[in-house]
Design a protein around this motif. Sequence first.
Motif, PDB file in Angstrom:
ATOM      1  N   ALA A 176       0.004   8.240  12.351  1.00 24.63           N
ATOM      2  CA  ALA A 176       1.002   8.709  11.387  1.00 24.63           C
ATOM      3  C   ALA A 176       1.915   7.589  10.910  1.00 24.63           C
ATOM      4  O   ALA A 176       2.733   7.811  10.010  1.00 24.63           O
ATOM      5  CB  ALA A 176       1.833   9.825  12.011  1.00 24.63           C
ATOM      6  N   ALA A 177       1.768   6.383  11.468  1.00 31.17           N
ATOM      7  CA  ALA A 177       2.648   5.269  11.093  1.00 31.17           C
ATOM      8  C   ALA A 177       2.152   4.527   9.858  1.00 31.17           C
ATOM      9  O   ALA A 177       2.861   3.654   9.347  1.00 31.17           O
ATOM     10  CB  ALA A 177       2.787   4.304  12.264  1.00 31.17           C
ATOM     11  N   PHE A 178       0.957   4.828   9.382  1.00 30.61           N
ATOM     12  CA  PHE A 178       0.442   4.163   8.184  1.00 30.61           C
ATOM     13  C   PHE A 178      -0.413   5.155   7.409  1.00 30.61           C
ATOM     14  O   PHE A 178      -0.952   6.106   7.979  1.00 30.61           O
ATOM     15  CB  PHE A 178      -0.387   2.916   8.551  1.00 30.61           C
ATOM     16  CG  PHE A 178      -1.610   3.208   9.371  1.00 30.61           C
ATOM     17  CD1 PHE A 178      -2.849   3.373   8.761  1.00 30.61           C
ATOM     18  CD2 PHE A 178      -1.532   3.319  10.751  1.00 30.61           C
ATOM     19  CE1 PHE A 178      -3.982   3.648   9.521  1.00 30.61           C
ATOM     20  CE2 PHE A 178      -2.666   3.595  11.513  1.00 30.61           C
ATOM     21  CZ  PHE A 178      -3.884   3.756  10.890  1.00 30.61           C
ATOM     22  N   GLY A 179      -0.513   4.932   6.113  1.00 31.22           N
ATOM     23  CA  GLY A 179      -1.229   5.892   5.286  1.00 31.22           C
ATOM     24  C   GLY A 179      -2.129   5.220   4.272  1.00 31.22           C
ATOM     25  O   GLY A 179      -2.184   3.992   4.156  1.00 31.22           O
ATOM     26  N   PHE A 180      -2.858   6.054   3.531  1.00 26.77           N
ATOM     27  CA  PHE A 180      -3.787   5.592   2.509  1.00 26.77           C
ATOM     28  C   PHE A 180      -3.433   6.207   1.162  1.00 26.77           C
ATOM     29  O   PHE A 180      -2.784   7.254   1.083  1.00 26.77           O
ATOM     30  CB  PHE A 180      -5.227   5.967   2.866  1.00 26.77           C
ATOM     31  CG  PHE A 180      -5.767   5.247   4.067  1.00 26.77           C
ATOM     32  CD1 PHE A 180      -6.224   3.942   3.955  1.00 26.77           C
ATOM     33  CD2 PHE A 180      -5.805   5.854   5.306  1.00 26.77           C
ATOM     34  CE1 PHE A 180      -6.722   3.258   5.054  1.00 26.77           C
ATOM     35  CE2 PHE A 180      -6.296   5.183   6.403  1.00 26.77           C
ATOM     36  CZ  PHE A 180      -6.760   3.885   6.280  1.00 26.77           C
ATOM     37  N   ARG A 181      -3.879   5.552   0.103  1.00 28.88           N
ATOM     38  CA  ARG A 181      -3.733   6.069  -1.250  1.00 28.88           C
ATOM     39  C   ARG A 181      -4.934   5.584  -2.061  1.00 28.88           C
ATOM     40  O   ARG A 181      -5.771   4.847  -1.554  1.00 28.88           O
ATOM     41  CB  ARG A 181      -2.431   5.574  -1.892  1.00 28.88           C
ATOM     42  CG  ARG A 181      -2.384   4.065  -2.087  1.00 28.88           C
ATOM     43  CD  ARG A 181      -1.102   3.620  -2.756  1.00 28.88           C
ATOM     44  NE  ARG A 181      -1.070   2.181  -2.968  1.00 28.88           N
ATOM     45  CZ  ARG A 181      -1.606   1.571  -4.020  1.00 28.88           C
ATOM     46  NH1 ARG A 181      -2.228   2.280  -4.948  1.00 28.88           N
ATOM     47  NH2 ARG A 181      -1.537   0.257  -4.135  1.00 28.88           N
ATOM     48  N   ARG A 182      -4.997   6.013  -3.315  1.00 25.12           N
ATOM     49  CA  ARG A 182      -6.021   5.539  -4.245  1.00 25.12           C
ATOM     50  C   ARG A 182      -5.364   4.634  -5.276  1.00 25.12           C
ATOM     51  O   ARG A 182      -4.295   4.952  -5.800  1.00 25.12           O
ATOM     52  CB  ARG A 182      -6.698   6.708  -4.947  1.00 25.12           C
ATOM     53  CG  ARG A 182      -7.575   7.558  -4.039  1.00 25.12           C
ATOM     54  CD  ARG A 182      -8.960   6.997  -3.972  1.00 25.12           C
ATOM     55  NE  ARG A 182      -9.831   7.842  -3.156  1.00 25.12           N
ATOM     56  CZ  ARG A 182     -11.129   7.651  -3.030  1.00 25.12           C
ATOM     57  NH1 ARG A 182     -11.708   6.648  -3.662  1.00 25.12           N
ATOM     58  NH2 ARG A 182     -11.854   8.431  -2.271  1.00 25.12           N
ATOM     59  N   ASP A 183      -6.005   3.499  -5.586  1.00 26.56           N
ATOM     60  CA  ASP A 183      -5.464   2.635  -6.630  1.00 26.56           C
ATOM     61  C   ASP A 183      -5.929   3.125  -8.001  1.00 26.56           C
ATOM     62  O   ASP A 183      -6.568   4.181  -8.124  1.00 26.56           O
ATOM     63  CB  ASP A 183      -5.833   1.170  -6.380  1.00 26.56           C
ATOM     64  CG  ASP A 183      -7.337   0.897  -6.519  1.00 26.56           C
ATOM     65  OD1 ASP A 183      -8.080   1.780  -7.014  1.00 26.56           O
ATOM     66  OD2 ASP A 183      -7.780  -0.194  -6.129  1.00 26.56           O
ATOM     67  N   ALA A 184      -5.603   2.358  -9.045  1.00 30.25           N
ATOM     68  CA  ALA A 184      -5.900   2.793 -10.412  1.00 30.25           C
ATOM     69  C   ALA A 184      -7.390   2.942 -10.664  1.00 30.25           C
ATOM     70  O   ALA A 184      -7.802   3.691 -11.560  1.00 30.25           O
ATOM     71  CB  ALA A 184      -5.298   1.804 -11.408  1.00 30.25           C
ATOM     72  N   GLU A 185      -8.227   2.243  -9.887  1.00 30.52           N
ATOM     73  CA  GLU A 185      -9.671   2.324 -10.066  1.00 30.52           C
ATOM     74  C   GLU A 185     -10.325   3.290  -9.080  1.00 30.52           C
ATOM     75  O   GLU A 185     -11.546   3.355  -8.998  1.00 30.52           O
ATOM     76  CB  GLU A 185     -10.296   0.937  -9.936  1.00 30.52           C
ATOM     77  CG  GLU A 185      -9.843  -0.035 -11.010  1.00 30.52           C
ATOM     78  CD  GLU A 185     -10.642  -1.327 -10.985  1.00 30.52           C
ATOM     79  OE1 GLU A 185     -11.860  -1.278 -10.736  1.00 30.52           O
ATOM     80  OE2 GLU A 185     -10.035  -2.385 -11.183  1.00 30.52           O
ATOM     81  N   GLN A 207       3.805  11.884   3.446  1.00 33.94           N
ATOM     82  CA  GLN A 207       3.226  12.036   2.114  1.00 33.94           C
ATOM     83  C   GLN A 207       1.822  12.631   2.199  1.00 33.94           C
ATOM     84  O   GLN A 207       1.452  13.505   1.396  1.00 33.94           O
ATOM     85  CB  GLN A 207       3.179  10.680   1.402  1.00 33.94           C
ATOM     86  CG  GLN A 207       4.548  10.080   1.092  1.00 33.94           C
ATOM     87  CD  GLN A 207       5.195   9.399   2.296  1.00 33.94           C
ATOM     88  OE1 GLN A 207       4.570   9.247   3.363  1.00 33.94           O
ATOM     89  NE2 GLN A 207       6.446   8.999   2.131  1.00 33.94           N
ATOM     90  N   GLU A 208       1.022  12.161   3.157  1.00 33.37           N
ATOM     91  CA  GLU A 208      -0.330  12.706   3.315  1.00 33.37           C
ATOM     92  C   GLU A 208      -0.276  14.167   3.737  1.00 33.37           C
ATOM     93  O   GLU A 208      -1.032  15.002   3.228  1.00 33.37           O
ATOM     94  CB  GLU A 208      -1.093  11.881   4.347  1.00 33.37           C
ATOM     95  CG  GLU A 208      -1.452  10.484   3.873  1.00 33.37           C
ATOM     96  CD  GLU A 208      -1.951   9.588   4.993  1.00 33.37           C
ATOM     97  OE1 GLU A 208      -2.653   8.613   4.686  1.00 33.37           O
ATOM     98  OE2 GLU A 208      -1.632   9.858   6.184  1.00 33.37           O
ATOM     99  N   ALA A 209       0.621  14.488   4.664  1.00 33.21           N
ATOM    100  CA  ALA A 209       0.729  15.876   5.123  1.00 33.21           C
ATOM    101  C   ALA A 209       1.144  16.793   3.978  1.00 33.21           C
ATOM    102  O   ALA A 209       0.607  17.908   3.827  1.00 33.21           O
ATOM    103  CB  ALA A 209       1.732  15.963   6.272  1.00 33.21           C
ATOM    104  N   ALA A 210       2.088  16.332   3.140  1.00 39.95           N
ATOM    105  CA  ALA A 210       2.529  17.156   2.016  1.00 39.95           C
ATOM    106  C   ALA A 210       1.384  17.415   1.046  1.00 39.95           C
ATOM    107  O   ALA A 210       1.245  18.516   0.514  1.00 39.95           O
ATOM    108  CB  ALA A 210       3.693  16.471   1.305  1.00 39.95           C
TER     109      ALA A 210
END
Length: 329
Positions: free
Chosen positions: A216-225, A176-179
């Motif tokens: 590559a086995a774990f990733g990050f995202r942003r929450d609603a805030e 997902q991060e690479a995409a």
Amino acid sequence: MAMTGPADLAPPPPPRPPLPPLPLPVHIAGPEGPWEAAVDALELTGAAVVHTTWGEWLTVTLLDPRLRALLGHDWPRYRQTRAVAGRLRFAVSRVVMKYAAGAVLQVPPDTLDLAYQPGGRPLLRGLGEELALSLAHTDELIVVGLSSTGPIGVDAEPVGRQAPFELLGEYVCTPQEAAALTTLPEAERTLRLLQLWTLKEAYTKALGQGMRRRFAAFGFRRDAEGRITLADEPPHTPPWAFAAHLVQGRYLVSAAHRPARPPQNPPPHQPHPPQELHRPNEPQQPHPPQELHRPSGPYRLHEEPVPAQAVPRPAGTPGFPGRWSPGGR
């Protein structure tokens, strides 16, 4: 007749309260500080991150009559390091770490006993053993993370570091991060890859695993805030806090912290204002730390050592400029 079954189950626990944001990194120009901002950050949030350059501390370190006591068990390694630059940076980074720990513990730095876990994570033995530490350095920069409430990890890279996505993307990014990164212009993609690299190294250093865990086995995202979170963080486990900042106008500093207990006086969450991150193409003057953001997209990221000895790199891990080794990063 009382009903039994799912209707009798206790209601799910309420959502866990958001963590206070990690404090901005504090610049410490020398042993005299000022340390107040770091001490206040630790008291308010349970964590503090300080940064400096080894050149700012070099003279006072070499002239300190307590140098041998300050280095303690690191003295033989300091003396046995052949490369002069590596020896000096090693000494300064350990002295900065001890002064930072001494400042927040309010004890003389030479009374602290610095040691290392098998993976290389620094720790204090005896006095101050409740304080978690993390160390990073790259080029002239030295960064120390401190926590009184749980594990902490820090990492740093120059924003001008060459990090080809084609070479490193599959080792650093989840699919997902690479995409998401492939949709960005090349210069921005490189900066986002560096940010992911430093966040993941800070996180694995906080875990005591360093680069032994596949990025590559774990990733990050942003929450609603807009806060950086683990993409697959279990909902009922102690949460992690992450931050990425630009310091001194040219270094990317990331931190990961998981409080095992709440800080004494947690401040309300107040997101830092967005700041643009650009690759420097001319000499920069020192700037206050800036949080790194991108106004849109999956991550909203438009978002801030010389090892004494080399160690075998785990199989399948790419070479990367500026590298880590136990006790060195």
